[in-house]
Design a protein around this motif. Structure first.
Motif, PDB file in Angstrom:
ATOM      1  N   ALA A 167       0.525  -0.999   0.228  1.00  0.00           N
ATOM      2  CA  ALA A 167       0.107  -0.006   0.219  1.00  0.00           C
ATOM      3  C   ALA A 167       0.924   1.207  -0.278  1.00  0.00           C
ATOM      4  O   ALA A 167       1.769   1.111   0.728  1.00  0.00           O
ATOM      5  CB  ALA A 167      -1.110   0.522   1.226  1.00  0.00           C
ATOM      6  N   ARG A 199      -5.238   3.325   5.306  1.00  0.00           N
ATOM      7  CA  ARG A 199      -5.078   4.464   4.544  1.00  0.00           C
ATOM      8  C   ARG A 199      -4.655   4.686   3.236  1.00  0.00           C
ATOM      9  O   ARG A 199      -3.646   5.515   3.034  1.00  0.00           O
ATOM     10  CB  ARG A 199      -5.738   5.472   4.537  1.00  0.00           C
ATOM     11  N   PRO A 200      -5.185   3.677   2.168  1.00  0.00           N
ATOM     12  CA  PRO A 200      -3.637   4.138   1.417  1.00  0.00           C
ATOM     13  C   PRO A 200      -4.069   4.662   0.398  1.00  0.00           C
ATOM     14  O   PRO A 200      -5.356   4.548  -0.308  1.00  0.00           O
ATOM     15  CB  PRO A 200      -4.261   1.634   1.058  1.00  0.00           C
ATOM     16  N   GLU A 201      -3.268   5.444  -0.115  1.00  0.00           N
ATOM     17  CA  GLU A 201      -3.412   6.248  -1.521  1.00  0.00           C
ATOM     18  C   GLU A 201      -3.466   5.622  -2.743  1.00  0.00           C
ATOM     19  O   GLU A 201      -4.325   5.432  -3.778  1.00  0.00           O
ATOM     20  CB  GLU A 201      -2.177   7.297  -1.155  1.00  0.00           C
ATOM     21  N   ASP A 245      -3.907   6.268  -8.302  1.00  0.00           N
ATOM     22  CA  ASP A 245      -4.393   6.626  -6.263  1.00  0.00           C
ATOM     23  C   ASP A 245      -5.770   6.379  -6.797  1.00  0.00           C
ATOM     24  O   ASP A 245      -6.587   6.561  -7.711  1.00  0.00           O
ATOM     25  CB  ASP A 245      -4.607   8.519  -6.763  1.00  0.00           C
ATOM     26  N   LEU A 246      -6.252   5.695  -5.538  1.00  0.00           N
ATOM     27  CA  LEU A 246      -7.359   5.209  -5.146  1.00  0.00           C
ATOM     28  C   LEU A 246      -8.692   6.746  -4.935  1.00  0.00           C
ATOM     29  O   LEU A 246      -7.976   8.081  -4.111  1.00  0.00           O
ATOM     30  CB  LEU A 246      -7.963   4.516  -3.839  1.00  0.00           C
ATOM     31  N   GLN A 273     -13.012   4.637  -2.414  1.00  0.00           N
ATOM     32  CA  GLN A 273     -12.027   3.031  -2.291  1.00  0.00           C
ATOM     33  C   GLN A 273     -10.991   3.030  -1.725  1.00  0.00           C
ATOM     34  O   GLN A 273     -10.917   1.410  -1.712  1.00  0.00           O
ATOM     35  CB  GLN A 273     -11.060   3.011  -4.595  1.00  0.00           C
ATOM     36  N   ARG A 274     -10.673   3.914  -1.247  1.00  0.00           N
ATOM     37  CA  ARG A 274      -9.187   3.265   0.252  1.00  0.00           C
ATOM     38  C   ARG A 274     -10.707   2.846   1.185  1.00  0.00           C
ATOM     39  O   ARG A 274     -10.105   2.040   2.203  1.00  0.00           O
ATOM     40  CB  ARG A 274      -8.928   5.092   0.867  1.00  0.00           C
ATOM     41  N   THR A 330     -11.538  -0.698   0.838  1.00  0.00           N
ATOM     42  CA  THR A 330     -10.089  -1.692   0.091  1.00  0.00           C
ATOM     43  C   THR A 330      -8.961  -1.891   1.287  1.00  0.00           C
ATOM     44  O   THR A 330      -8.716  -3.210   2.048  1.00  0.00           O
ATOM     45  CB  THR A 330      -9.040  -1.180  -0.414  1.00  0.00           C
ATOM     46  N   ALA A 331      -9.438  -0.761   2.741  1.00  0.00           N
ATOM     47  CA  ALA A 331      -8.204  -0.732   3.870  1.00  0.00           C
ATOM     48  C   ALA A 331      -8.509  -2.097   4.847  1.00  0.00           C
ATOM     49  O   ALA A 331      -7.580  -2.587   5.381  1.00  0.00           O
ATOM     50  CB  ALA A 331      -8.639   0.526   4.450  1.00  0.00           C
TER      51      ALA A 331
END
Length: 321
Positions: free
Chosen positions: A203, A209-211, A233-234, A238-239, A242-243
């Motif tokens: 990530a 909190r993935p970018e 970039d999400l 989407q973040r 997915t997180a």
């Protein structure tokens, strides 16, 4: 043990020819559903009964000894909602019951593999379809549906053009004389967008909190999992979706030369390689990687890591043997 599902390979044009029939490609969770005992089995062979209490109740109204192939879908606000399926995927038993009332799902059957406990996969599709139609003609729970089917390519084209707005991904073409070949790509799918899957291995930013996501695939020669690309970039949504699916591996991966973001892969936190996501791949490749960032579509918790193609293939290759 229940047989593996039959698969489809992508095609650039709608197949035509004698003996072909067409069905919509539903945007849902591929599932096998059995009766007596009742069981709901994901494509990755996970028993998922707890997530779908309304389907368990519906299947218990059918005769015993059945095994059907189909798709779990959810209709919300006039279209198919994959997000609703994702919400159910992580729900506990109590939450699943609440969602079953608020966002009920349907099982759309498109094949029949067993009748009265007897394997009928070696019978032609036309025979298996007639048995399904007979089953559904006798009255059934409203959570159970039979997929549409036509032998008219023009009708199939109308479905392809007219149903995309409600979430139909495309058309699946099948031979009416064909047997059910578990694990084989004997059907053909004509989709609006060609997508594939990858494993999340890192990530960008933080795991919480993935970018963006760093993607991996198995090397077809060595079997080693290696980085093959990263997503754009999400979005905030989407973040958020997915997180919760990512588990930190405790490693921080340094930058590596590439053409992503001006020449380097951004440093990223490693994650346990267990989460599958759906992506639209880049057409350009170099050194075994997608040369540019790829478009993230959604998480695919219904798929296991073994379902992900190797290398840069769009589809998983047919097993040998």
């Amino acid at each position: 043990m229940d047989p593996q599902p039959m698969l489809a390979r992508a095609t650039a044009e709608l197949p035509t020819g004698p003996g072909l029939v067409y069905e919509p490609k539903w945007d849902g969770f591929r599932t096998r559903a059995g009766t007596a005992p009742t069981r709901i089995i994901s494509r990755s062979d996970e028993v998922t009964d707890r997530r779908w209490p309304e389907l368990v109740a519906a299947l218990e109204t059918l005769p015993g000894g059945l095994l059907m192939d189909g798709e779990i879908v959810c209709w919300l606000e006039g279209g198919l909602s994959f997000d609703a399926l994702l919400r159910r995927n992580n729900a506990g038993a109590r939450r699943a019951r609440e969602l079953a009332r608020a966002e009920p799902v349907h099982f759309v059957a498109f094949d029949l593999l067993r009748v009265d406990g007897r394997d009928i996969r070696n019978r032609p599709l036309a025979y298996r379809r007639r048995r399904l139609e007979r089953l559904f003609a006798e009255g059934h729970d409203p959570h159970l549906d039979l997929t549409w089917q036509t032998d008219d390519p023009e009708t199939a084209r109308e479905w392809y053009e007219g149903l995309s707005a409600v979430g139909i991904e495309g058309i699946v073409a099948k031979s009416a004389d064909g047997v059910y070949e578990s694990g084989r790509r004997g059907w053909r799918k004509y989709k609006h967008t060609v997508t594939t899957e990858a494993v999340v291995v890192g990530a960008v930013g933080s795991v919480e909190r993935p970018e963006a996501l760093v993607l991996g695939r198995r090397d077809p020669d060595t079997g080693e999992l290696r980085v093959v690309g990263r997503t754009r970039d999400l979005t905030p949504a989407q973040r958020a979706e997915t997180a919760p699916l990512l588990t930190p591996s405790g490693e921080w991966v340094a930058s590596a030369p590439s053409r992503w973001r001006g020449g380097e892969t951004p440093p990223h936190a490693g994650v346990v390689p267990e989460t599958v996501v759906e992506i639209v791949p880049d057409t350009g490749t170099a050194s075994g990687k997608w040369r540019h960032v790829v478009r993230f579509v959604r998480p695919r918790p219904d798929l296991g890591v073994a379902e992900v193609p190797e290398g840069l293939d769009v589809e998983r290759r047919t097993p040998s043997g």
